[in-house]
Motif scaffolding. Structure first.
Motif, PDB file in Angstrom:
ATOM      1  N   UNK A 508       0.533  -1.379  -0.034  1.00 40.95           N
ATOM      2  CA  UNK A 508       0.052  -0.131   0.048  1.00 40.95           C
ATOM      3  C   UNK A 508       0.986   1.024   0.090  1.00 40.95           C
ATOM      4  N   UNK A 509       0.320   2.509  -0.702  1.00 35.18           N
ATOM      5  CA  UNK A 509       1.516   3.579  -1.011  1.00 35.18           C
ATOM      6  C   UNK A 509       0.347   4.604   0.274  1.00 35.18           C
ATOM      7  N   UNK A 510       1.018   5.437   0.711  1.00 31.53           N
ATOM      8  CA  UNK A 510       0.057   6.436   1.453  1.00 31.53           C
ATOM      9  C   UNK A 510       0.526   7.691   0.806  1.00 31.53           C
ATOM     10  N   UNK A 511       0.263   8.928   0.379  1.00 27.83           N
ATOM     11  CA  UNK A 511       0.281   9.903  -0.563  1.00 27.83           C
ATOM     12  C   UNK A 511      -0.530  11.077   0.382  1.00 27.83           C
ATOM     13  N   UNK A 512       0.950  12.323   0.595  1.00 34.01           N
ATOM     14  CA  UNK A 512       0.602  13.263   1.880  1.00 34.01           C
ATOM     15  C   UNK A 512       0.243  14.607   0.401  1.00 34.01           C
ATOM     16  N   UNK A 513      -0.824  15.320   0.950  1.00 32.40           N
ATOM     17  CA  UNK A 513      -0.664  16.879   0.639  1.00 32.40           C
ATOM     18  C   UNK A 513      -1.436  17.640   1.312  1.00 32.40           C
ATOM     19  N   UNK A 514      -1.046  18.640   1.838  1.00 33.31           N
ATOM     20  CA  UNK A 514      -1.060  18.825   3.499  1.00 33.31           C
ATOM     21  C   UNK A 514      -2.801  20.278   2.582  1.00 33.31           C
ATOM     22  N   UNK A 515      -3.326  20.038   1.973  1.00 38.78           N
ATOM     23  CA  UNK A 515      -3.858  20.926   1.900  1.00 38.78           C
ATOM     24  C   UNK A 515      -5.319  20.263   1.279  1.00 38.78           C
ATOM     25  N   UNK A 516      -6.752  20.473   1.779  1.00 42.93           N
ATOM     26  CA  UNK A 516      -7.590  20.415   1.176  1.00 42.93           C
ATOM     27  C   UNK A 516      -8.810  20.616  -0.288  1.00 42.93           C
ATOM     28  N   UNK A 517      -9.619  19.985  -0.637  1.00 42.74           N
ATOM     29  CA  UNK A 517     -10.537  19.999  -1.470  1.00 42.74           C
ATOM     30  C   UNK A 517      -9.212  19.791  -2.638  1.00 42.74           C
ATOM     31  N   UNK A 518      -9.706  20.661  -4.350  1.00 40.35           N
ATOM     32  CA  UNK A 518      -9.286  20.038  -5.564  1.00 40.35           C
ATOM     33  C   UNK A 518      -8.263  21.243  -5.783  1.00 40.35           C
ATOM     34  N   UNK A 519      -8.605  22.406  -5.622  1.00 42.25           N
ATOM     35  CA  UNK A 519      -7.645  23.515  -5.846  1.00 42.25           C
ATOM     36  C   UNK A 519      -8.168  24.436  -5.524  1.00 42.25           C
ATOM     37  N   UNK A 520      -6.678  25.522  -4.647  1.00 35.12           N
ATOM     38  CA  UNK A 520      -6.903  26.542  -3.958  1.00 35.12           C
ATOM     39  C   UNK A 520      -7.139  27.458  -4.992  1.00 35.12           C
ATOM     40  N   UNK A 521      -7.469  27.992  -5.834  1.00 35.47           N
ATOM     41  CA  UNK A 521      -7.565  29.507  -6.948  1.00 35.47           C
ATOM     42  C   UNK A 521      -8.255  28.828  -8.036  1.00 35.47           C
ATOM     43  N   UNK A 522      -9.189  29.154  -8.297  1.00 37.61           N
ATOM     44  CA  UNK A 522     -10.311  29.035  -9.574  1.00 37.61           C
ATOM     45  C   UNK A 522      -9.836  30.650 -10.368  1.00 37.61           C
ATOM     46  N   UNK A 523      -8.950  30.666 -11.425  1.00 35.85           N
ATOM     47  CA  UNK A 523      -8.835  31.723 -12.049  1.00 35.85           C
ATOM     48  C   UNK A 523      -8.889  32.018 -13.253  1.00 35.85           C
ATOM     49  N   UNK A 524      -9.173  33.221 -13.790  1.00 34.48           N
ATOM     50  CA  UNK A 524      -9.551  33.456 -15.371  1.00 34.48           C
ATOM     51  C   UNK A 524      -8.191  34.084 -15.757  1.00 34.48           C
ATOM     52  N   UNK A 525      -7.912  33.416 -17.475  1.00 35.51           N
ATOM     53  CA  UNK A 525      -6.827  33.238 -18.199  1.00 35.51           C
ATOM     54  C   UNK A 525      -7.264  34.625 -18.701  1.00 35.51           C
TER      55      UNK A 525
END
Length: 821
Positions: A508-525
């Motif tokens: 088994x594998x554990x992947x650690x990313x200390x931020x929940x959600x999908x993405x912290x910012x949604x930006x208009x290009x």
């Protein structure tokens, strides 16, 4: 001469309020008993008797108490002493501590009831439609609760209607104290006494020959009573006989059966497993003996044992000793997620002697733990809990174990008391004459400093259990990987390859990313706009699972936008990544593997943690993506690889503890790998692979990290060399918050800087300066070594009184946060 009682109220009052007692009440009342008392114009509160005396209050007439709620003290004398220390040290009121300590079901509050005025003889034609509906409802029942009035007139805000009714003399309001705690009751069923004789029963069975379902119920009930020799639950009878509740109700109405209720205990543990006894290896045994020796000279000992060294078994051996001496044990863990595995191990070893206390348990369950601890019940000899467990009414505490003592989760930030669970537990143990064991693979700089300077004892375990090697830690340069186009999403080629090897071998594998959600910012290009929270100074985080944008500070959310709110462009892109995005990428890269996620979004509910941890233990998931809650003391035997997706976000946090916490997080999450015979592997992805902390973490150089941090803190005057008190100013008016903070910081400088040994920082706006439409500004007072903390706090209270006396600053709330770790 009259008797009086000083009463602690569950509100932030600086002093206790004094109430008048009758001679009978004076004989009955003791310190620590609850009383219902009037306060203000009409409110009734649950208060706690602090002192009974004969001195009347000087500036007001003492009101009589409404009623005595307890026959014996609910709060012990030692507990009150601990509360006094908490209030004094953390600069809050005893009322704040009282409110935080007692489960809400024990804090009875009055409820406003609406009654028809007895002398109302008015003309009903003067009433509006809504007023007439309320009056008509009161014709049918004597009183209504406020929310019931809302249901009658079908509106939420009923106060204007009630105000008009009071002015017209139609209704009056009264307060009634409501008991909130309800014991758990289970419904049982039995045969009516008339049919217990054999002849009567046979006649009944003959009569029921035309009602085969009822006859089957009767035969099933008879069989269950004969087999188990116990009362039969209604649910059990329905299940066994296949009958519906309507059939049972018919039989009860006929007088054949009767139902009744019995109270049952919510604290029902499991019996101990006789085979769960465990022999310590030579390193654990040596550590245990050293701890026993250290306890002869020190009240607090720090156990510094590397990850997977078997610290928990050493704790269990010490708990055994405390139980042999008929003492109580408090076992503190930093987060509820940790209790899941620990409780199973404790119950296997100690059976029904284990009770659990934390915020995910219902208020009624916490009340039962409270009483079990106070009464020294066998089922609460060992209490496992998060930081709030230090506020329980222990009467004979013998040992306190603080696991993962370095964790920031032990610090309470909001509301008051803003206490630290570890430090409060040490003081609690001292009050009881008990011993405290602090355990960690990466001790906090403060605790290790105290151990090095001789304040605490120090014991170390340097080998993993079973002589398993420490994980092989590899730092991967993702800046170079991006340049050479060797990245797949947020996975480097090296991490992808390692995961495939691991999955191929059934591990088994554990992947650690200390931020929940999908993405912290949604930006208009097109125009660069990103949706912001209207209540806080932060951008909204995109949560793909619910297809919404959410603020992690106030909870504000909105549907995911298909076009830019500013320019209308449909070219929207996400920046940054959280656990949801890593989970989605892992599923795409490794379609044959089952991927799970563990963060505060996926662990809602009382048993949320337990379900995910159990599923991962039973290998229902091959890959587990998670935030820092997966780093803390969890034991997964089949995990051989840990991937840290981006270490830089931790290192660059604006906090003097950022480097210490980064080291701890990396070491802790790395410790989940290779806990059995096979050596684990840890891959740390970073844009700055040569960073000093990453190098120290990859070589397990705790001593080197400690020395570096101590040198910096001596140079820049931070804890543990200096003490720190943070002052937070909160208000809706930006200019007023500025003025208040500037005035207070000026008062601090005028008072302290002339005497030496002090430093004042700020006031400054923090990185997120507005939360829930309130502006925040911070100031910090650093208190040098050798300076009296008690005298400093006494001076701060005087400055605080001067501050609250200024009318212009009353809308700006001042918060004192001592030891803001």
């Amino acid at each position: 001469m009259s008797f009086f009682a000083d009463v602690i109220l569950p509100i932030p009052l600086e002093k206790q309020f004094t109430y008048l007692l009758t001679p009978e009440q004076a004989d009955l009342l003791q310190e620590g008993m609850r009383v219902a008392v009037p306060f203000g114009k009409s409110k009734v509160y649950t208060g706690l008797v602090y002192r009974v005396h004969r001195q009347p209050p000087q500036v007001y007439d003492a009101k009589p108490i409404d009623q005595v709620l307890d026959e014996t003290p609910l709060v012990t004398e030692r507990q009150l002493r601990h509360w006094e220390w908490l209030a004094d040290y953390y600069m809050c009121s005893l009322g704040d501590v009282f409110r935080a300590a007692l489960p809400s079901s024990l804090l009875l509050e009055s409820e406003t009831l609406v009654c028809k005025a007895g002398d109302f003889e008015g003309d009903e034609s003067d009433l509006s439609d809504e007023e007439w509906l309320v009056l008509e409802a009161l014709q049918h029942q004597p009183q209504l609760k406020v929310h019931e009035v809302g249901a009658v007139i079908d509106r939420k805000n009923v106060l204007p209607v009630l105000k008009r009714l009071i002015e017209k003399g139609v209704v009056e309001l009264k307060e009634e104290v409501v008991e909130q705690y309800k014991p758990k009751k289970v419904r049982y069923i039995r045969l009516m006494p008339d049919y217990e004789k054999e002849e009567a029963l046979q006649t009944l069975l003959d009569d029921l020959s035309r009602a085969p379902r009822q006859r089957e119920v009767l035969l099933t009930l008879y069989r269950l009573e004969a087999v188990d020799q116990k009362p039969v639950r209604t649910t059990e009878l329905e299940k066994e006989s296949g009958a519906s509740s309507a059939i049972l109700r018919t039989m009860i109405d006929k007088g054949i059966l009767e139902d009744y209720y019995l109270e049952i205990d919510r604290l029902q543990g499991t019996e101990a497993d006789a085979g769960a006894l465990f022999e310590l290896n030579e390193f654990q045994q040596q550590a245990f003996e050293e701890i026993e020796q250290a306890f002869q000279f020190k009240d607090t000992v720090l156990l510094h044992g590397v990850t997977s060294s078997g610290k928990t078994e050493v704790y269990f051996k010490l708990i055994d000793r405390a139980l042999e001496q008929q003492k109580q044990v408090l076992f503190l863990v930093p987060e509820i997620a940790l209790t899941t595995q620990l409780i199973k191990r404790l119950e296997r070893r100690f059976g029904t002697k284990v009770s659990v206390f934390h915020s995910r348990y219902s208020s009624n369950e916490r009340v039962e733990v409270w009483h079990a601890v106070k009464d020294r019940d066998e089922k609460a000899r060992i209490v496992v809990g998060a930081r709030s467990a230090v506020l329980l009414p222990f009467s004979d505490l013998g040992l306190v174990v603080v696991d993962e003592e370095h964790e920031t989760s032990y610090k309470q930030f909001e509301p008051a008391p803003r206490y630290h669970g570890r430090d409060s537990a040490i003081v609690l143990a001292a009050i009881h004459g008990a011993k405290t064991l602090l355990g960690s693979a990466t001790p906090s700089v403060e605790s290790y400093y105290n151990a090095r300077t001789g304040k605490y004892g120090l014991v170390q375990i340097t080998r993993r259990f079973g002589n398993v090697l420490m994980p092989d830690m590899e730092i991967c340069d993702i800046k170079d990987a991006h340049r050479r186009k060797k990245m797949q999403g947020h996975f480097s080629e090296r991490l992808t390859e390692a995961i495939r090897e691991c999955l191929d071998e059934g591990e088994q594998v554990i992947l650690f990313q200390n931020r929940r959600g999908f993405a912290p910012i949604l930006e208009c290009n097109t125009c660069g706009h990103s949706p912001q929270c209207p209540n806080c100074d932060v951008s909204l985080t995109f949560h793909k699972y619910k297809n919404q944008l959410r603020c992690h500070y106030c909870g504000h959310h909105m549907a995911m936008q298909l076009s830019c709110l500013a320019c209308g462009s449909s070219e929207l892109d996400t920046k940054g990544f959280g656990t949801e995005q890593i989970e989605a990428e892992a599923k795409e890269l490794f379609p044959g593997a089952k991927t799970g996620r563990m963060d505060s979004d996926s662990t809602r509910g009382k048993h949320g943690y337990e379900k995910i941890i159990s599923a991962f233990e039973q290998q229902e998931y091959d890959i587990l993506v998670g935030t820092q809650m997966i780093t803390k003391g969890l034991d997964f035997r089949n995990v051989t690889l840990v991937g840290i997706l981006q270490a830089d976000t931790m290192l660059n946090f604006p906090d003097f503890r950022a480097h210490e916490r980064s080291f701890q997080l990396i070491q802790q999450v790395a410790g989940r790998a290779g806990r059995t015979r096979k050596r684990g592997k840890v891959i740390i992805q970073s844009f700055n692979p040569h960073h000093q902390i990453l190098q120290q973490a990859s070589t397990n150089s705790y001593e080197e990290m400690f020395e570096d941090q101590m040198n910096e803190r001596r140079q820049f005057h931070y804890p543990p060399v200096y003490k720190m008190i943070k002052f937070v100013f909160k208000g809706r008016d930006y200019n007023r918050v500025n003025e208040a903070a500037d005035w207070y910081a000026g008062a601090l400088r005028n008072t302290f800087l002339s005497s030496g040994g002090f430093e004042v920082l700020g006031p400054e706006f923090p990185p997120v300066a507005r939360i829930r439409n309130r502006y925040h500004k911070h100031a910090i007072l650093k208190i040098g070594p050798g300076v009296s903390l008690k005298q400093t706090k006494a001076v701060l209270k005087k400055i605080g009184k001067s501050y609250t006396a200024i009318a212009n600053f009353r809308s700006v709330r001042l918060i004192n946060d001592v030891d803001n770790y």
